[in-house]
Design a protein around this motif. Structure first.
Motif, PDB file in Angstrom:
ATOM      1  N   ASN A  74       0.936  -0.980  -0.011  1.00  0.00           N
ATOM      2  CA  ASN A  74      -0.100  -0.076  -0.023  1.00  0.00           C
ATOM      3  C   ASN A  74       1.047   1.235   0.204  1.00  0.00           C
ATOM      4  OD1 ASN A  74      -2.314   1.623   0.170  1.00  0.00           O
ATOM      5  ND2 ASN A  74      -2.323   1.450   2.448  1.00  0.00           N
ATOM      6  N   PRO A  75       1.559   1.704  -1.268  1.00  0.00           N
ATOM      7  CA  PRO A  75       2.444   2.726  -1.328  1.00  0.00           C
ATOM      8  C   PRO A  75       2.111   3.979  -0.718  1.00  0.00           C
ATOM      9  CG  PRO A  75       1.600   2.252  -3.366  1.00  0.00           C
ATOM     10  CD  PRO A  75       0.733   1.336  -2.478  1.00  0.00           C
ATOM     11  N   ILE A  76       3.051   4.757  -0.152  1.00  0.00           N
ATOM     12  CA  ILE A  76       2.752   6.279  -0.234  1.00  0.00           C
ATOM     13  C   ILE A  76       2.670   6.988  -1.494  1.00  0.00           C
ATOM     14  CG2 ILE A  76       3.679   8.482   0.879  1.00  0.00           C
ATOM     15  CD1 ILE A  76       5.079   6.516   2.748  1.00  0.00           C
ATOM     16  N   THR A  77       1.686   7.749  -1.530  1.00  0.00           N
ATOM     17  CA  THR A  77       1.557   8.426  -3.030  1.00  0.00           C
ATOM     18  C   THR A  77       2.047   9.971  -2.976  1.00  0.00           C
ATOM     19  OG1 THR A  77      -0.680   9.308  -2.604  1.00  0.00           O
ATOM     20  CG2 THR A  77      -0.312   6.948  -3.608  1.00  0.00           C
ATOM     21  N   LEU A  78       2.489  10.378  -3.909  1.00  0.00           N
ATOM     22  CA  LEU A  78       2.794  11.844  -4.183  1.00  0.00           C
ATOM     23  C   LEU A  78       1.690  12.629  -3.745  1.00  0.00           C
ATOM     24  CD1 LEU A  78       5.053  13.874  -4.961  1.00  0.00           C
ATOM     25  CD2 LEU A  78       4.021  13.885  -7.252  1.00  0.00           C
ATOM     26  N   GLN A  79       0.470  12.230  -3.924  1.00  0.00           N
ATOM     27  CA  GLN A  79      -0.786  12.936  -3.856  1.00  0.00           C
ATOM     28  C   GLN A  79      -1.068  13.427  -2.093  1.00  0.00           C
ATOM     29  OE1 GLN A  79      -0.507  10.996  -6.164  1.00  0.00           O
ATOM     30  NE2 GLN A  79      -1.863  11.189  -7.760  1.00  0.00           N
ATOM     31  N   GLU A  80      -0.734  12.230  -1.526  1.00  0.00           N
ATOM     32  CA  GLU A  80      -0.791  12.227   0.010  1.00  0.00           C
ATOM     33  C   GLU A  80      -0.028  13.319   0.437  1.00  0.00           C
ATOM     34  OE1 GLU A  80      -0.953   8.362   2.318  1.00  0.00           O
ATOM     35  OE2 GLU A  80      -0.651   7.665   0.437  1.00  0.00           O
ATOM     36  N   LEU A  81       1.344  13.385   0.056  1.00  0.00           N
ATOM     37  CA  LEU A  81       2.312  14.179   0.496  1.00  0.00           C
ATOM     38  C   LEU A  81       1.976  15.581   0.216  1.00  0.00           C
ATOM     39  CD1 LEU A  81       5.502  12.199  -0.170  1.00  0.00           C
ATOM     40  CD2 LEU A  81       4.366  12.356   2.024  1.00  0.00           C
ATOM     41  N   LEU A  98      -2.147  15.768 -12.676  1.00  0.00           N
ATOM     42  CA  LEU A  98      -2.042  15.101 -11.278  1.00  0.00           C
ATOM     43  C   LEU A  98      -3.491  14.570 -10.932  1.00  0.00           C
ATOM     44  CD1 LEU A  98      -0.210  14.352  -8.968  1.00  0.00           C
ATOM     45  CD2 LEU A  98      -0.930  16.294  -8.018  1.00  0.00           C
ATOM     46  N   ARG A  99      -3.973  13.560 -11.046  1.00  0.00           N
ATOM     47  CA  ARG A  99      -5.323  13.129 -10.637  1.00  0.00           C
ATOM     48  C   ARG A  99      -5.440  12.485  -9.262  1.00  0.00           C
ATOM     49  NH1 ARG A  99      -7.844  13.945 -15.366  1.00  0.00           N
ATOM     50  NH2 ARG A  99      -6.864  13.633 -17.332  1.00  0.00           N
ATOM     51  N   PRO A 100      -6.288  12.881  -8.484  1.00  0.00           N
ATOM     52  CA  PRO A 100      -6.576  12.305  -7.062  1.00  0.00           C
ATOM     53  C   PRO A 100      -6.559  10.841  -6.931  1.00  0.00           C
ATOM     54  CG  PRO A 100      -7.736  14.363  -7.112  1.00  0.00           C
ATOM     55  CD  PRO A 100      -7.356  13.875  -8.537  1.00  0.00           C
ATOM     56  N   GLU A 101      -7.210  10.099  -7.960  1.00  0.00           N
ATOM     57  CA  GLU A 101      -7.391   8.942  -8.070  1.00  0.00           C
ATOM     58  C   GLU A 101      -6.528   7.992  -8.669  1.00  0.00           C
ATOM     59  OE1 GLU A 101      -9.107  10.590 -11.818  1.00  0.00           O
ATOM     60  OE2 GLU A 101      -8.836  10.971 -10.025  1.00  0.00           O
ATOM     61  N   VAL A 102      -5.741   8.369  -9.224  1.00  0.00           N
ATOM     62  CA  VAL A 102      -4.487   7.715  -9.779  1.00  0.00           C
ATOM     63  C   VAL A 102      -3.222   8.116  -9.069  1.00  0.00           C
ATOM     64  CG1 VAL A 102      -3.124   7.137 -11.918  1.00  0.00           C
ATOM     65  CG2 VAL A 102      -5.652   7.794 -12.069  1.00  0.00           C
ATOM     66  N   GLY A 103      -2.784   7.311  -8.025  1.00  0.00           N
ATOM     67  CA  GLY A 103      -1.578   7.739  -7.229  1.00  0.00           C
ATOM     68  C   GLY A 103      -0.463   7.500  -7.932  1.00  0.00           C
ATOM     69  N   LYS A 104       0.494   8.580  -7.428  1.00  0.00           N
ATOM     70  CA  LYS A 104       1.876   8.154  -8.165  1.00  0.00           C
ATOM     71  C   LYS A 104       2.658   7.500  -6.963  1.00  0.00           C
ATOM     72  CE  LYS A 104       1.305   9.816 -12.079  1.00  0.00           C
ATOM     73  NZ  LYS A 104       1.666   8.767 -13.250  1.00  0.00           N
ATOM     74  N   ALA A 147      -8.783  19.616  -5.268  1.00  0.00           N
ATOM     75  CA  ALA A 147      -9.902  19.652  -6.427  1.00  0.00           C
ATOM     76  C   ALA A 147      -9.252  20.739  -7.579  1.00  0.00           C
ATOM     77  CB  ALA A 147     -11.230  20.240  -6.163  1.00  0.00           C
ATOM     78  N   ALA A 148      -8.048  21.215  -7.277  1.00  0.00           N
ATOM     79  CA  ALA A 148      -7.345  22.074  -8.119  1.00  0.00           C
ATOM     80  C   ALA A 148      -6.899  21.175  -9.466  1.00  0.00           C
ATOM     81  CB  ALA A 148      -6.230  22.758  -7.908  1.00  0.00           C
ATOM     82  N   LYS A 149      -6.872  22.007 -10.717  1.00  0.00           N
ATOM     83  CA  LYS A 149      -6.375  21.453 -11.892  1.00  0.00           C
ATOM     84  C   LYS A 149      -4.704  21.466 -11.671  1.00  0.00           C
ATOM     85  CE  LYS A 149     -10.495  22.522 -14.736  1.00  0.00           C
ATOM     86  NZ  LYS A 149     -10.897  23.407 -15.638  1.00  0.00           N
TER      87      LYS A 149
END
Length: 361
Positions: free
Chosen positions: A84-91, A208-214, A100-102
């Motif tokens: 269960n990786p840490i994602t860039l989005q989380e950070l 950068l999409r919230p649902e597609v974790g990097k 919600a920003a583009k």
């Protein structure tokens, strides 16, 4: 090679590729690196993967020279995609970037050999910022924010900042100049976060999409600021060497390149002008030997250097390290020492000022 052997090899490669892509559907296809290896070697690499993910890179790509491909296998314990990786989005979201920003991810990496992006970023920041805001197309028109990163080997990327997009400042016949303002609050992550760009490593920007974790591959200590360019064109103070050794992971450029070669090196005591010629061999090459100096506060087990540090524990601050010659790691220890002795003769008495005997490396 006969037609039947070629056909058998192509069939095996297709089978191995299909099995690999089924196991790692999001991984970059090994076929992308066919130019570096060829079908026979690629079959061998896929066979020996044995359930592990393969990470490919061209070490010379930043200089625009495709002079050889490198690869390594990711062990299961290192592969964040299996857990269960840490994602860039989380950070980023935890530090204030609006989910919600583009937001666009941009990956700066020049493969033409015309621009050294790492040097531009680290040593010429105004020029880097100008490079980033200058675009040939209106690629940032619909963006609220940019997440900037530097391209690293394979599909790895290093985060270097978040910028708010405030529209186009001016335009010419060839370029649009965007007004970009760096957003505070991300300093603790800058240059430390290594994440997986994804399959489309050839594309330099994506949403950068919230649902597609990097997936975050690594969060490093503050990285060493000087990019590796060539074995023979750098000097490192002991303070810089210490920072380098403590900040690098096995996948980083300095660690990989210095581990890949044996060689002869020089330590200069800048306070006296005396020199120490040493040599490195073994599985970790120059990297492994230089780690010894950091671990021992500067002496590496050399008798004369031990004496200096016994008299002044901080004398290592005067040491400067550089590589004189690289050698194949297949060389025997006596063969390496012969080259070491040759440099001692060439450089004369000053090169013998900090060594008590030959062969301790």
């Amino acid at each position: 090679m006969t037609n039947s052997l070629v056909s058998d090899q192509e069939s095996e490669l297709a089978t191995l590729l299909a099995a690999y892509q089924e196991q790692f559907p999001d991984a970059e296809s090994p076929l992308s690196y066919m130019m570096g290896f060829g079908p026979e070697q690629l079959c061998t690499i896929l066979r020996e993967a044995n359930g592990r993910k393969i990470v490919f890179s061209y070490p010379g790509l930043d200089q625009g020279v495709l002079d050889g491909c490198a690869y390594h296998y990711k062990e299961a314990s290192d592969d964040v995609e299996r857990g269960n990786p840490i994602t860039l989005q989380e950070l980023l979201y935890a530090r204030g970037l609006p989910a919600a920003a583009k937001t666009k991810l941009v990956r700066h990496r020049d493969t033409s050999g015309k621009i050294d992006i790492n040097d531009l970023y680290r040593n010429h920041r105004p020029a880097f910022l100008d490079y980033q805001r200058q675009q040939g197309n209106r690629v940032f028109d619909k963006c609220d924010f940019l997440v900037a990163c530097l391209g690293e080997p394979g599909s790895q990327s290093r985060f270097v900042g978040v910028f708010q997009v405030l529209g186009i400042e001016r335009e010419t016949e060839e370029h649009f100049y965007y007004h970009l303002v760096e957003v505070p609050g991300f300093a603790d992550l800058k240059e430390r976060v290594i994440f997986d760009w994804g399959r489309a490593a050839i594309s330099w920007h994506q949403w950068l999409r919230p649902e597609v974790g990097k997936a975050v591959l690594e969060i490093q200590p503050k990285p060493f600021s000087q990019p590796f360019t060539d074995y023979l064109d750098f000097t490192l103070s002991f303070a810089e060497l210490t920072q380098l050794v403590t900040s690098q992971s096995p996948r980083d450029e300095w660690c990989r390149m210095l581990s890949a070669t044996a060689g002869v090196y020089l330590i200069l005591d800048q306070s006296t002008g005396k020199q120490y010629i040493g040599s490195a061999s073994g599985t970790e090459g120059i990297w492994g030997r230089w780690k010894d100096y950091v671990a021992t506060q500067g002496h590496g087990g050399n008798v004369e250097l031990v004496k200096l540090l016994a008299a002044d524990a901080h004398h290592g601050r005067h040491f400067q390290f550089t590589v004189l010659m690289t050698l194949p790691k297949t060389m025997t220890r006596p063969e390496v020492i012969k080259r070491e002795y040759l440099f001692m003769k060439k450089l004369g008495s000053r090169a013998n000022g900090l060594r008590a005997c030959l062969g301790i490396g």
